[in-house]
Structure formats: C-alpha cells, structure tokens
Motif scaffolding. Sequence first.
Motif, mmCIF file in Angstrom:
data_model
loop_
_atom_site.group_PDB
_atom_site.id
_atom_site.type_symbol
_atom_site.label_atom_id
_atom_site.label_comp_id
_atom_site.label_asym_id
_atom_site.label_seq_id
_atom_site.Cartn_x
_atom_site.Cartn_y
_atom_site.Cartn_z
ATOM 1 N N PHE A 144 51.538 52.329 37.130
ATOM 2 C CA PHE A 144 50.384 51.432 37.043
ATOM 3 C C PHE A 144 49.112 52.140 37.486
ATOM 4 N N PHE A 145 49.167 52.812 38.625
ATOM 5 C CA PHE A 145 47.950 53.432 39.144
ATOM 6 C C PHE A 145 47.630 54.753 38.453
ATOM 7 N N LYS A 146 48.644 55.447 37.948
ATOM 8 C CA LYS A 146 48.361 56.659 37.184
ATOM 9 C C LYS A 146 47.579 56.328 35.924
ATOM 10 N N GLU A 147 47.972 55.242 35.260
ATOM 11 C CA GLU A 147 47.268 54.822 34.051
ATOM 12 C C GLU A 147 45.823 54.430 34.336
ATOM 13 N N ARG A 148 45.548 54.063 35.571
ATOM 14 C CA ARG A 148 44.205 53.602 35.930
ATOM 15 C C ARG A 148 43.479 54.574 36.855
ATOM 16 N N ALA A 163 32.402 23.995 26.542
ATOM 17 C CA ALA A 163 31.433 25.072 26.328
ATOM 18 C C ALA A 163 30.076 24.722 26.949
ATOM 19 N N GLU A 164 29.682 23.467 26.836
ATOM 20 C CA GLU A 164 28.381 23.034 27.372
ATOM 21 C C GLU A 164 28.340 23.163 28.892
ATOM 22 N N ILE A 165 29.377 22.701 29.569
ATOM 23 C CA ILE A 165 29.403 22.781 31.036
ATOM 24 C C ILE A 165 29.565 24.233 31.484
ATOM 25 N N THR A 166 30.375 25.008 30.757
ATOM 26 C CA THR A 166 30.536 26.429 31.087
ATOM 27 C C THR A 166 29.192 27.136 31.050
ATOM 28 N N GLU A 167 28.388 26.848 30.045
ATOM 29 C CA GLU A 167 27.072 27.484 29.943
ATOM 30 C C GLU A 167 26.195 27.120 31.136
ATOM 31 N N GLU A 168 26.281 25.882 31.594
ATOM 32 C CA GLU A 168 25.532 25.485 32.792
ATOM 33 C C GLU A 168 26.027 26.237 34.014
ATOM 34 N N PHE A 169 27.334 26.428 34.103
ATOM 35 C CA PHE A 169 27.904 27.126 35.251
ATOM 36 C C PHE A 169 27.456 28.584 35.328
ATOM 37 N N ARG A 170 27.214 29.203 34.186
ATOM 38 C CA ARG A 170 26.864 30.624 34.194
ATOM 39 C C ARG A 170 25.654 30.902 35.075
ATOM 40 N N LYS A 171 24.673 30.051 34.997
ATOM 41 C CA LYS A 171 23.451 30.246 35.786
ATOM 42 C C LYS A 171 23.759 30.222 37.278
ATOM 43 N N TYR A 172 24.548 29.256 37.704
ATOM 44 C CA TYR A 172 24.860 29.111 39.129
ATOM 45 C C TYR A 172 25.853 30.174 39.590
ATOM 46 N N ARG A 173 26.721 30.591 38.684
ATOM 47 C CA ARG A 173 27.693 31.612 39.039
ATOM 48 C C ARG A 173 27.010 32.925 39.428
ATOM 49 N N ASP A 174 25.876 33.220 38.805
ATOM 50 C CA ASP A 174 25.142 34.440 39.142
ATOM 51 C C ASP A 174 24.723 34.467 40.601
ATOM 52 N N TYR A 175 24.569 33.290 41.209
ATOM 53 C CA TYR A 175 24.164 33.215 42.611
ATOM 54 C C TYR A 175 25.352 33.210 43.572
ATOM 55 N N THR A 176 26.548 32.941 43.080
ATOM 56 C CA THR A 176 27.698 32.783 43.975
ATOM 57 C C THR A 176 28.730 33.895 43.849
ATOM 58 N N MET A 177 28.710 34.652 42.742
ATOM 59 C CA MET A 177 29.739 35.663 42.529
ATOM 60 C C MET A 177 29.281 36.607 41.428
ATOM 61 N N ILE A 178 29.420 37.900 41.652
ATOM 62 C CA ILE A 178 29.111 38.852 40.592
ATOM 63 C C ILE A 178 30.339 39.092 39.726
ATOM 64 N N CYS A 179 31.427 39.559 40.357
ATOM 65 C CA CYS A 179 32.652 39.801 39.597
ATOM 66 C C CYS A 179 33.844 39.740 40.542
ATOM 67 N N GLY A 180 35.036 39.718 39.955
ATOM 68 C CA GLY A 180 36.250 39.609 40.752
ATOM 69 C C GLY A 180 36.814 40.941 41.200
ATOM 70 N N GLY A 181 36.312 42.047 40.691
ATOM 71 C CA GLY A 181 36.840 43.372 41.024
ATOM 72 C C GLY A 181 37.755 43.867 39.923
ATOM 73 N N VAL A 182 37.567 45.116 39.517
ATOM 74 C CA VAL A 182 38.289 45.619 38.351
ATOM 75 C C VAL A 182 39.789 45.720 38.593
ATOM 76 N N LEU A 183 40.220 46.105 39.795
ATOM 77 C CA LEU A 183 41.656 46.204 40.053
ATOM 78 C C LEU A 183 42.301 44.821 40.145
ATOM 79 N N SER A 184 41.603 43.884 40.764
ATOM 80 C CA SER A 184 42.139 42.525 40.825
ATOM 81 C C SER A 184 42.275 41.932 39.430
ATOM 82 N N ASP A 185 41.305 42.207 38.563
ATOM 83 C CA ASP A 185 41.383 41.725 37.189
ATOM 84 C C ASP A 185 42.592 42.325 36.481
ATOM 85 N N GLU A 186 42.838 43.614 36.675
ATOM 86 C CA GLU A 186 43.989 44.274 36.054
ATOM 87 C C GLU A 186 45.306 43.670 36.558
ATOM 88 N N LEU A 187 45.391 43.400 37.847
ATOM 89 C CA LEU A 187 46.608 42.794 38.398
ATOM 90 C C LEU A 187 46.787 41.363 37.883
#
Length: 372
Positions: free
Chosen positions: A47-51, A237-261
């Motif tokens: 797993f880690f060799k591939e990454r 889709a409509e509510i998700t689009e509204e969430f995008r704006k607020y998400r920028d203030y609360t979280m950038i990303c989950g982390g690339v390794l966590s996403d892979e797991l």
Amino acid sequence: MKIANFGVEEWLNKYEKRAKIDISQSSISAFTLEELLNLDGTSVEEFFKERATLSLDYGWIEGSEEFKRLVASLYQNLTEENILQTNGATGANLLAIYALVNSGDHVISMLPSYQQLYEIPKSIGANVDFVELKEEKNWSLDLEELRAKIQSNTKMICLNNANNPTGTLLERSDLLAIAEMAREVDAYVLVDEVYAPLGEGDFVSIADIYERGISTNSLSKTYSLPGIRIGWVATSAEITEEFRKYRDYTMICGGVLSDELAIHALKNKAAILRRNKKIVAENLQILKNWVESEPRVTLVAPNFVSTSFIKLDIPQKDEEFCLDLLNETGVLLVPGSAFDRPNHARVGYCCKKEELLKGLELLSDYLRKFDK
C-alpha cells in the motif's frame, strides 16, 4: 458565542486513556492498519510503496472523485455531486447547522441524542425544543409529540438514527412521516446516520426520501475506522452548493492518505460489513444474557447498532459510580448524565469479545457492593 460543555466527549477525553477495560466506546472494534489493508490481500508494504511518490499536498478539497463516487453508491438517489467530504460526522453536522441555522430560528431535536445536534443550534441563538425519548416507550420517538412541536418558523429537525446512546431506530415509515411534517413548513431534516443498523430494521437515509433531507455519516462507527477522521454530508444539489461556501471556512480537506484509506475501506465494504455484523450479533447476545443475569441493570436492547444504554438500579449518582468503577476496576463506562439522562450508562458492547466479557464480569462484581 457561548456553548455548553460536550458531556460525552469531555468524559472520554478525561478518562478513556486511564481505562484498562474500555466498554464505553460507540464504534465497532477498530481495525488496525494491517487488518484494513489485508481485507483484499494488500499488505502494508504494498500500500505505501504504491503511494511513496504521492504528494502530501492539500489533495482533493471536497474528497477525491473516487471517494465521492463510492459514497454516492451507498444512497439510492444521489450522485457524487451530492457528496462533500468532512472531518468525521461531527464535521458534517457542524457544517450543516452552521450553514443553515440562524439566531432566532426554531429547531427541534430528540433527547437523549448526540449533544452536538442541539447545543450548536443553541450556541448560534436558535430556539431549541425537544421531543424526549422515554424508556418506558422503548426510547422511541413520539411522532405526535414531534408534530405538536413543529411551528411555522421551524428551520430544522435534528435527529440521530440510530440513536446515540440508546441504539434505537427510526424506520422508513417513521422517516416518511417526519419528512411530510417538515415539508409542510419547508423545514430541513438533518439526520446523523453514523449508526446505520447491521441487522433488523427497515433503515433508509433521509437524503433518499426528502428533498430537504441532509444525511451525515462517517467511517467511524459502522466501518470501524474512527482514527482516519473521514465523514461526509449527503443532500440535494441545491443544499450541497450552499454548503460549499461554509465548508471553505470550516475545513480545507481531509488529507490525502486518509482519503486513500477511506477509498480502500469503501471498496471493501462487503468484507467490513460481514465482519462487523458478526461482532454486533455475537456481542449483543452476550450483553443481553448478562442483563438477564444482572439484577441491578435493565436494558432496552439496541437495534443491531454499536451503542447501548443500560439503566442502573443503585443508590449512587451515575457519574460518581462510573468514576469509582474506573478507579477501582479499570472498567470505563460513560455516565448517563453525559446525555442528560442520569441513572444510566452507555455500554460500548462492540469491543473485542474478551474485553466485553471481562468488563461485564468486573461490572457485576462491583455492583454486588450495593447488595449488602
């Protein structure tokens, strides 16, 4: 902004590392990294060799395309455009409430429930009403009482399905009725669905049956991966689009390794659910057998989810009892007072079987002091 102390999280933060036998947690026994990767024969080294050349940059802001596609496949009517990755379900709940609830809004929550679902609206300045779950009614949500609480300005109904700490379930018919009530006043229905049942019960996600339904979930409970801190919010889709704006203030990303797991886990969902259904079924029977033999405990059995809520027949406050139990035996429970329900305790029965058996044995031995 003022907010109350978070009872269950404060208790665990203070005491869980002192426990020798932890039967307080609400997840199903967590995977090791090796166990997770080995589900399809992948080794840790492979797993880690591939990454090895994977850039540890910000990665996919909303979660990778593959992650979102795999999560969307868990629902009946959603696509990857309806999914936003979050920091666990707690991050998803925060995002939904932060984005949609304003000061002066009316919010309804069940009680007991995960405290976040009502304290965050309170902290924003919303007026929160409760529909209290009653033990004598098997901790079920009274739909007529809920209907009576709904007002013309009700902005959101916040639910936990299955419920933490009781483990009881709102089935499809209940949720369809709730959706119809909410539709009459154009209210959102937010449902924390991290405890989807692994056995009996007609479970359905609120996002699949209501246009203003918001499902929050994570890999922490049913998927036994609380340590990677990956969750999501699923909605229109409509509510998700509204969430995008607020998400920028609360979280950038989950982390690339966590996403892979997370992707690896979702690809191996069937194997995880087979493993965890077995744990839930076997350990739940152990818990039920213990309750039948223990005169100072009663239980409304959970609906094949990983959290349960026992009632204690003891002449001592539950918080003092749980602390004394920890100090004298090393066994950790969560007192019911952390959920605003004294004289109870949360038992996380989906730990390793030997730990559960030993914990319940020590708990019974300790309860005998009240028989004298």
